[in-house]
Design an enzyme around this catalytic site. Structure first.
Site, PDB file in Angstrom:
ATOM      1  N   HIS A  17       0.828  -1.205   0.000  1.00 11.67           N
ATOM      2  CA  HIS A  17       0.000   0.000   0.000  1.00 11.67           C
ATOM      3  C   HIS A  17       0.862   1.255   0.000  1.00 11.67           C
ATOM      4  O   HIS A  17       2.061   1.192   0.253  1.00 11.67           O
ATOM      5  CB  HIS A  17      -0.979   0.020   1.185  1.00 11.67           C
ATOM      6  CG  HIS A  17      -0.349   0.082   2.549  1.00 11.67           C
ATOM      7  ND1 HIS A  17      -0.044  -1.041   3.280  1.00 11.67           N
ATOM      8  CD2 HIS A  17       0.028   1.134   3.315  1.00 11.67           C
ATOM      9  CE1 HIS A  17       0.478  -0.678   4.437  1.00 11.67           C
ATOM     10  NE2 HIS A  17       0.549   0.644   4.494  1.00 11.67           N
ATOM     11  N   GLU A  27      -3.718   3.968   2.218  1.00 14.34           N
ATOM     12  CA  GLU A  27      -3.861   4.273   3.643  1.00 14.34           C
ATOM     13  C   GLU A  27      -3.844   5.789   3.799  1.00 14.34           C
ATOM     14  O   GLU A  27      -3.067   6.475   3.142  1.00 14.34           O
ATOM     15  CB  GLU A  27      -2.676   3.653   4.408  1.00 14.34           C
ATOM     16  CG  GLU A  27      -2.704   3.920   5.906  1.00 14.34           C
ATOM     17  CD  GLU A  27      -1.532   3.286   6.652  1.00 14.34           C
ATOM     18  OE1 GLU A  27      -0.520   2.938   5.998  1.00 14.34           O
ATOM     19  OE2 GLU A  27      -1.623   3.147   7.879  1.00 14.34           O
TER      20      GLU A  27
HETATM   21 CO    CO Z   1       1.062   1.752   6.231  1.00 13.16          CO
END
Ligand code: CO
Length: 134
Positions: A79, A130
Protein backbone atom coordinates in the site's frame (compact mmCIF):
# COMPACT_ATOMS: atom_id res chain seq x y z
CA UNK A 1 -7.04 16.87 0.41
CA UNK A 2 -4.07 14.51 0.51
CA UNK A 3 -0.67 15.82 1.51
CA UNK A 4 2.76 14.22 1.67
CA UNK A 5 3.50 10.60 0.84
CA UNK A 6 4.07 9.26 4.36
CA UNK A 7 5.29 5.82 3.34
CA UNK A 8 5.19 2.98 0.85
CA UNK A 9 4.65 -0.42 2.48
CA UNK A 10 6.27 -3.54 1.07
CA UNK A 11 5.38 -7.01 2.30
CA UNK A 12 8.46 -9.23 2.56
CA UNK A 13 8.74 -12.96 3.16
CA UNK A 14 11.78 -12.48 5.41
CA UNK A 15 12.25 -9.26 7.37
CA UNK A 16 15.91 -9.93 8.12
CA UNK A 17 16.70 -10.34 4.42
CA UNK A 18 14.59 -7.32 3.51
CA UNK A 19 16.42 -5.24 6.12
CA UNK A 20 19.78 -6.39 4.75
CA UNK A 21 18.78 -5.41 1.20
CA UNK A 22 17.83 -1.88 2.28
CA UNK A 23 20.69 -1.47 4.78
CA UNK A 24 23.60 -3.09 2.93
CA UNK A 25 22.66 -3.15 -0.75
CA UNK A 26 20.82 0.18 -0.90
CA UNK A 27 22.70 1.90 1.94
CA UNK A 28 19.64 3.19 3.80
CA UNK A 29 19.00 3.70 7.53
CA UNK A 30 16.68 0.94 8.78
CA UNK A 31 15.06 0.87 12.23
CA UNK A 32 14.99 -2.08 14.62
CA UNK A 33 12.05 -4.46 14.05
CA UNK A 34 8.86 -3.60 15.87
CA UNK A 35 6.22 -6.29 16.50
CA UNK A 36 2.65 -5.00 16.15
CA UNK A 37 0.52 -7.99 17.19
CA UNK A 38 -2.71 -5.96 16.96
CA UNK A 39 -1.92 -5.36 13.25
CA UNK A 40 -0.57 -8.87 12.57
CA UNK A 41 2.78 -7.60 11.31
CA UNK A 42 6.35 -6.99 12.33
CA UNK A 43 7.64 -3.81 10.75
CA UNK A 44 10.91 -1.98 10.11
CA UNK A 45 11.06 1.60 8.88
CA UNK A 46 13.48 2.62 6.16
CA UNK A 47 14.13 6.34 6.59
CA UNK A 48 14.61 8.18 3.31
CA UNK A 49 15.17 11.92 2.99
CA UNK A 50 11.67 12.55 1.60
CA UNK A 51 9.57 9.61 2.83
CA UNK A 52 9.68 6.19 4.48
CA UNK A 53 9.50 2.63 3.27
CA UNK A 54 7.91 0.14 5.63
CA UNK A 55 8.84 -3.50 5.32
CA UNK A 56 6.07 -5.71 6.68
CA UNK A 57 6.45 -9.33 7.73
CA UNK A 58 3.57 -11.64 8.69
CA UNK A 59 3.11 -11.95 12.46
CA UNK A 60 0.75 -14.51 13.99
CA UNK A 61 -2.16 -16.55 12.68
CA UNK A 62 -4.56 -14.00 11.23
CA UNK A 63 -2.20 -11.49 9.69
CA UNK A 64 -3.98 -9.23 7.19
CA UNK A 65 -0.92 -9.41 4.93
CA UNK A 66 -0.76 -13.25 4.82
CA UNK A 67 -3.10 -13.58 1.80
CA UNK A 68 -1.04 -10.97 -0.05
CA UNK A 69 2.15 -12.91 0.60
CA UNK A 70 0.45 -16.09 -0.63
CA UNK A 71 -0.35 -14.35 -3.92
CA UNK A 72 3.09 -12.70 -4.04
CA UNK A 73 5.51 -15.19 -2.48
CA UNK A 74 8.59 -13.06 -3.13
CA UNK A 75 6.90 -9.99 -1.65
CA UNK A 76 5.63 -6.79 -3.24
CA UNK A 77 4.26 -3.30 -2.78
CA UNK A 78 1.24 -3.57 -0.49
CA UNK A 79 0.00 0.00 0.00
CA UNK A 80 0.83 3.68 -0.17
CA UNK A 81 0.09 6.06 2.69
CA UNK A 82 -0.89 9.68 2.19
CA UNK A 83 -1.07 12.25 4.95
CA UNK A 84 -4.26 14.14 5.69
CA UNK A 85 -4.90 16.87 8.21
CA UNK A 86 -8.34 15.67 9.32
CA UNK A 87 -9.04 11.98 8.80
CA UNK A 88 -12.76 12.18 9.59
CA UNK A 89 -13.28 15.04 7.14
CA UNK A 90 -11.24 13.16 4.51
CA UNK A 91 -13.25 9.97 5.06
CA UNK A 92 -16.58 11.75 4.80
CA UNK A 93 -15.52 13.58 1.63
CA UNK A 94 -14.34 10.33 0.04
CA UNK A 95 -17.45 8.39 1.05
CA UNK A 96 -19.65 11.11 -0.42
CA UNK A 97 -17.83 10.51 -3.72
CA UNK A 98 -18.47 6.76 -3.55
CA UNK A 99 -15.09 5.56 -2.31
CA UNK A 100 -15.20 2.54 -0.03
CA UNK A 101 -13.52 2.65 3.36
CA UNK A 102 -12.34 -0.73 4.63
CA UNK A 103 -13.37 -2.27 7.95
CA UNK A 104 -15.97 -0.52 10.09
CA UNK A 105 -14.99 2.87 8.65
CA UNK A 106 -13.63 4.14 11.94
CA UNK A 107 -9.95 5.19 12.15
CA UNK A 108 -7.56 2.80 13.92
CA UNK A 109 -4.24 3.62 15.51
CA UNK A 110 -1.53 2.85 12.96
CA UNK A 111 2.13 1.88 13.23
CA UNK A 112 3.12 5.47 14.08
CA UNK A 113 0.53 5.90 16.82
CA UNK A 114 -1.64 8.12 14.61
CA UNK A 115 -5.20 7.53 13.29
CA UNK A 116 -5.32 5.64 9.99
CA UNK A 117 -7.92 4.36 7.52
CA UNK A 118 -7.64 2.13 4.46
CA UNK A 119 -9.47 2.71 1.17
CA UNK A 120 -10.60 -0.02 -1.20
CA UNK A 121 -8.02 -0.73 -3.94
CA UNK A 122 -10.77 -1.09 -6.57
CA UNK A 123 -11.61 2.59 -6.12
CA UNK A 124 -7.98 3.69 -6.52
CA UNK A 125 -6.64 1.99 -9.66
CA UNK A 126 -5.76 -1.25 -7.93
CA UNK A 127 -3.76 0.34 -5.12
CA UNK A 128 -4.57 -0.07 -1.45
CA UNK A 129 -4.46 3.45 -0.01
CA UNK A 130 -3.86 4.27 3.64
CA UNK A 131 -4.68 7.71 5.02
CA UNK A 132 -2.84 8.89 8.11
CA UNK A 133 -3.76 11.96 10.12
CA UNK A 134 -0.62 13.93 10.94
CO1 CO B 1 1.06 1.75 6.23
Amino acid sequence: MIGRLNHVAIVVPDLEKGTAVYRQTLGAAVSAPQALPEHGVTVVFVELPNTKIELLEVLGENSPVAPFLERNPSGGIHHVCYEVEDIIAARDTLKAQGARVLGDGEPKTGAHGKPVLFLHPKDFMGTLVELEQV
